[in-house]
Design a protein around this motif. Structure first.
Motif, PDB file in Angstrom:
ATOM      1  N   ALA A 200       0.802  -1.222   0.000  1.00 13.28           N
ATOM      2  CA  ALA A 200       0.000   0.000   0.000  1.00 13.28           C
ATOM      3  C   ALA A 200       0.832   1.268   0.000  1.00 13.28           C
ATOM      4  O   ALA A 200       0.291   2.369  -0.109  1.00 13.28           O
ATOM      5  CB  ALA A 200      -0.931   0.008   1.219  1.00 13.28           C
ATOM      6  N   SER A 201       2.133   1.153   0.116  1.00 12.37           N
ATOM      7  CA  SER A 201       2.985   2.342   0.172  1.00 12.37           C
ATOM      8  C   SER A 201       2.957   3.088  -1.155  1.00 12.37           C
ATOM      9  O   SER A 201       2.754   2.482  -2.215  1.00 12.37           O
ATOM     10  CB  SER A 201       4.419   1.946   0.528  1.00 12.37           C
ATOM     11  OG  SER A 201       4.911   1.014  -0.417  1.00 12.37           O
ATOM     12  N   PRO A 202       3.134   4.432  -1.119  1.00  7.90           N
ATOM     13  CA  PRO A 202       3.043   5.226  -2.360  1.00  7.90           C
ATOM     14  C   PRO A 202       4.131   4.858  -3.362  1.00  7.90           C
ATOM     15  O   PRO A 202       5.238   4.467  -2.994  1.00  7.90           O
ATOM     16  CB  PRO A 202       3.198   6.661  -1.862  1.00  7.90           C
ATOM     17  CG  PRO A 202       3.884   6.551  -0.550  1.00  7.90           C
ATOM     18  CD  PRO A 202       3.423   5.261   0.052  1.00  7.90           C
ATOM     19  N   SER A 203       3.785   4.998  -4.641  1.00 10.52           N
ATOM     20  CA  SER A 203       4.720   4.685  -5.715  1.00 10.52           C
ATOM     21  C   SER A 203       5.691   5.837  -5.934  1.00 10.52           C
ATOM     22  O   SER A 203       5.370   7.003  -5.680  1.00 10.52           O
ATOM     23  CB  SER A 203       3.944   4.399  -7.003  1.00 10.52           C
ATOM     24  OG  SER A 203       4.819   4.233  -8.093  1.00 10.52           O
ATOM     25  N   THR A 204       6.861   5.501  -6.389  1.00  6.37           N
ATOM     26  CA  THR A 204       7.866   6.537  -6.698  1.00  6.37           C
ATOM     27  C   THR A 204       7.704   7.079  -8.104  1.00  6.37           C
ATOM     28  O   THR A 204       8.269   8.112  -8.444  1.00  6.37           O
ATOM     29  CB  THR A 204       9.273   5.960  -6.527  1.00  6.37           C
ATOM     30  OG1 THR A 204       9.401   4.794  -7.356  1.00  6.37           O
ATOM     31  CG2 THR A 204       9.518   5.566  -5.072  1.00  6.37           C
ATOM     32  N   THR A 205       6.955   6.377  -8.933  1.00  9.08           N
ATOM     33  CA  THR A 205       6.692   6.828 -10.304  1.00  9.08           C
ATOM     34  C   THR A 205       5.193   6.808 -10.556  1.00  9.08           C
ATOM     35  O   THR A 205       4.483   5.916 -10.083  1.00  9.08           O
ATOM     36  CB  THR A 205       7.387   5.913 -11.326  1.00  9.08           C
ATOM     37  OG1 THR A 205       6.898   4.582 -11.173  1.00  9.08           O
ATOM     38  CG2 THR A 205       8.893   5.926 -11.119  1.00  9.08           C
ATOM     39  N   GLY A 206       4.700   7.778 -11.295  1.00  5.73           N
ATOM     40  CA  GLY A 206       3.283   7.826 -11.618  1.00  5.73           C
ATOM     41  C   GLY A 206       2.442   8.307 -10.442  1.00  5.73           C
ATOM     42  O   GLY A 206       2.948   8.827  -9.436  1.00  5.73           O
ATOM     43  N   ILE A 207       1.140   8.138 -10.577  1.00  2.00           N
ATOM     44  CA  ILE A 207       0.175   8.564  -9.568  1.00  2.00           C
ATOM     45  C   ILE A 207      -0.405   7.320  -8.887  1.00  2.00           C
ATOM     46  O   ILE A 207      -0.751   6.344  -9.557  1.00  2.00           O
ATOM     47  CB  ILE A 207      -0.964   9.387 -10.200  1.00  2.00           C
ATOM     48  CG1 ILE A 207      -0.401  10.570 -10.984  1.00  2.00           C
ATOM     49  CG2 ILE A 207      -1.936   9.865  -9.125  1.00  2.00           C
ATOM     50  CD1 ILE A 207       0.375  11.556 -10.151  1.00  2.00           C
ATOM     51  N   THR A 208      -0.497   7.365  -7.573  1.00  2.00           N
ATOM     52  CA  THR A 208      -1.054   6.262  -6.802  1.00  2.00           C
ATOM     53  C   THR A 208      -2.398   6.664  -6.227  1.00  2.00           C
ATOM     54  O   THR A 208      -2.523   7.722  -5.592  1.00  2.00           O
ATOM     55  CB  THR A 208      -0.113   5.858  -5.651  1.00  2.00           C
ATOM     56  OG1 THR A 208       1.131   5.417  -6.194  1.00  2.00           O
ATOM     57  CG2 THR A 208      -0.733   4.736  -4.820  1.00  2.00           C
ATOM     58  N   TRP A 209      -3.383   5.811  -6.467  1.00  2.00           N
ATOM     59  CA  TRP A 209      -4.709   6.001  -5.863  1.00  2.00           C
ATOM     60  C   TRP A 209      -5.011   4.770  -5.006  1.00  2.00           C
ATOM     61  O   TRP A 209      -5.110   3.657  -5.501  1.00  2.00           O
ATOM     62  CB  TRP A 209      -5.780   6.181  -6.935  1.00  2.00           C
ATOM     63  CG  TRP A 209      -7.190   6.210  -6.374  1.00  2.00           C
ATOM     64  CD1 TRP A 209      -7.568   6.564  -5.112  1.00  2.00           C
ATOM     65  CD2 TRP A 209      -8.388   5.852  -7.072  1.00  2.00           C
ATOM     66  NE1 TRP A 209      -8.932   6.455  -4.965  1.00  2.00           N
ATOM     67  CE2 TRP A 209      -9.467   6.023  -6.150  1.00  2.00           C
ATOM     68  CE3 TRP A 209      -8.674   5.417  -8.360  1.00  2.00           C
ATOM     69  CZ2 TRP A 209     -10.781   5.760  -6.505  1.00  2.00           C
ATOM     70  CZ3 TRP A 209      -9.980   5.159  -8.711  1.00  2.00           C
ATOM     71  CH2 TRP A 209     -11.029   5.339  -7.799  1.00  2.00           C
ATOM     72  N   LEU A 210      -5.155   5.005  -3.706  1.00  2.00           N
ATOM     73  CA  LEU A 210      -5.455   3.942  -2.766  1.00  2.00           C
ATOM     74  C   LEU A 210      -6.869   4.155  -2.237  1.00  2.00           C
ATOM     75  O   LEU A 210      -7.135   5.168  -1.582  1.00  2.00           O
ATOM     76  CB  LEU A 210      -4.441   3.949  -1.623  1.00  2.00           C
ATOM     77  CG  LEU A 210      -4.364   2.666  -0.777  1.00  2.00           C
ATOM     78  CD1 LEU A 210      -3.783   1.521  -1.595  1.00  2.00           C
ATOM     79  CD2 LEU A 210      -3.521   2.900   0.469  1.00  2.00           C
ATOM     80  N   ASN A 211      -7.763   3.219  -2.531  1.00  2.00           N
ATOM     81  CA  ASN A 211      -9.152   3.316  -2.081  1.00  2.00           C
ATOM     82  C   ASN A 211      -9.394   2.319  -0.953  1.00  2.00           C
ATOM     83  O   ASN A 211      -9.227   1.111  -1.141  1.00  2.00           O
ATOM     84  CB  ASN A 211     -10.121   3.048  -3.230  1.00  2.00           C
ATOM     85  CG  ASN A 211     -11.571   3.181  -2.792  1.00  2.00           C
ATOM     86  OD1 ASN A 211     -12.021   4.260  -2.439  1.00  2.00           O
ATOM     87  ND2 ASN A 211     -12.307   2.073  -2.801  1.00  2.00           N
ATOM     88  N   ILE A 212      -9.781   2.818   0.206  1.00  2.00           N
ATOM     89  CA  ILE A 212     -10.062   1.979   1.367  1.00  2.00           C
ATOM     90  C   ILE A 212     -11.570   1.896   1.529  1.00  2.00           C
ATOM     91  O   ILE A 212     -12.220   2.883   1.898  1.00  2.00           O
ATOM     92  CB  ILE A 212      -9.400   2.541   2.652  1.00  2.00           C
ATOM     93  CG1 ILE A 212      -7.886   2.541   2.503  1.00  2.00           C
ATOM     94  CG2 ILE A 212      -9.812   1.723   3.870  1.00  2.00           C
ATOM     95  CD1 ILE A 212      -7.321   3.777   1.856  1.00  2.00           C
TER      96      ILE A 212
END
Length: 359
Positions: A54-66
């Motif tokens: 679940a940790s944020p990505s270093t490249t691109g955009i991260t969308w985490l939906n809980i």
């Protein structure tokens, strides 16, 4: 299931600020965490099985939906990975929290919204707690566990590469998620409008006590919508105006244009809610007028009947005095004469009432 039909206990009363406790309807469903990483060229979707994924990505955009916020330990772990402030986590777990927005530092924006669903069976507007967190290259979305994923439409856009979501940054994704919530308000208002039209038609035909109860129900639900929508005007206006002044780089100039458009939509929703609230007052007046008119008609009929029986009672009273020397007392045709006299008097009065347009 409407939270207003169940008592929600405020467990955080008396606790220190930042204490993580879930405040909402009791749920035992499994929390689902979905992660999507995307760029202009492509995307990658996965169901998070452990927190290391679940940790944020270093490249691109991260969308985490809980999907589900009823387990504080899950929110605490997500907060650790994304360095969320304890007060922010506390508001995420509080389903009674009103819509708000707040900057935490220079690189984190926190927004609380309410998803609304119209229940056609109870004719109630049921709110669902939604929290959005915006970072430099990531977005977190938290929602109560309900029957469906409210952000599925955004996920499909990303997967299909349609629209502007993959062409813009995390701030545009935040706008897109908020826009889905606001679009739902229009659908709820359409249902409320249909209910109002049905009520108005029913009141014209035959106003009943149950219609009065329905009027109060709709009025209460519009009050719920008003509490949800009104703060959003200030939220969107502040995001489009104050963010650049505070030196925030989270929201780009391109996204600010869309936020202003979102502000216009929220204004439309707010104006429609106020319009329907005024219409509720008109329906209440219509109900009172219909009931009053019906009562007047009943009183009119009873008054006419009373007036008709007054001379009949007078005639019956005279012939019921039982004096020994009454002209018609021993007359062979006395009884038919008295009954005929009464009938003629009734016919004359009815004709006179009709001529006066009282009948």
């Amino acid at each position: 299931m409407s939270s207003r039909n169940h008592k929600i206990e405020r467990k955080n009363l008396g606790t220190s600020p930042g204490t993580l406790q879930y405040i909402g309807l009791p749920l035992d469903n499994q929390i689902k965490i979905t992660r999507i990483d995307f760029t202009l060229e492509g995307h990658q979707k996965k169901i998070v099985q452990n927190y290391s994924e679940a940790s944020p990505s270093t490249t691109g955009i991260t969308w985490l939906n809980i999907d589900g916020i009823h387990k504080p330990e899950v929110i605490a772990e997500i907060g650790r990975l994304y360095q969320l402030h304890p007060l922010m986590q506390e508001d995420i777990l509080n389903t009674l929290q009103k819509p708000k927005f707040e900057f935490f530092g220079e690189n984190t924006l926190f927004i609380v919204l309410k998803w609304l669903e119209y229940n056609p069976h109870t004719r109630e507007v049921e709110p669902e707690h939604v929290a959005l967190v915006l970072g430099p290259r990531w977005v977190l979305s938290f929602q109560e566990e309900r029957s469906r994923d409210i952000f599925e439409v955004i996920r499909k856009r990303i997967e299909a590469g349609a629209g502007k979501t993959r062409q813009n940054g995390a701030d545009y994704l935040l706008y897109a998620l908020a826009d889905v919530v606001v679009d739902q308000y229009f659908r709820v208002l359409d249902c409320v409008e249909e209910n109002l039209d049905r009520l108005e038609e029913a009141l014209f035909k035959n106003a009943e006590q149950k219609h009065l109860e329905e009027i109060y129900t709709v009025k209460r639900e519009l009050g719920v919508m008003r509490k949800v929508v009104t703060p959003l005007r200030e939220i969107t206006l502040s995001l489009s105006r104050e963010a650049p002044l505070n030196g925030q780089s989270l929201i780009s100039a391109n996204t600010e244009i869309y936020l202003r458009d979102l502000y216009d939509h929220i204004n439309q929703v707010n104006e429609t809610v106020e319009l329907y609230r005024d219409q509720m007052t008109s329906l209440m007046d219509l109900y009172n007028s219909t009931i009053s008119n019906r009562l007047n008609n009943v009183m009119k009929v009873l008054t006419i009947i009373s007036v008709i029986f007054m001379p009949l009672t007078f005639v019956a009273g005279i012939y019921g005095m039982n004096f020994e020397y009454m002209p018609e007392l021993h007359w062979r045709y006395g009884y038919p004469f008295a009954m005929g006299l009464m009938a003629v008097m009734v016919v004359i009065m009815l004709l006179w009432f009709r001529r006066k347009h009282w009948l």
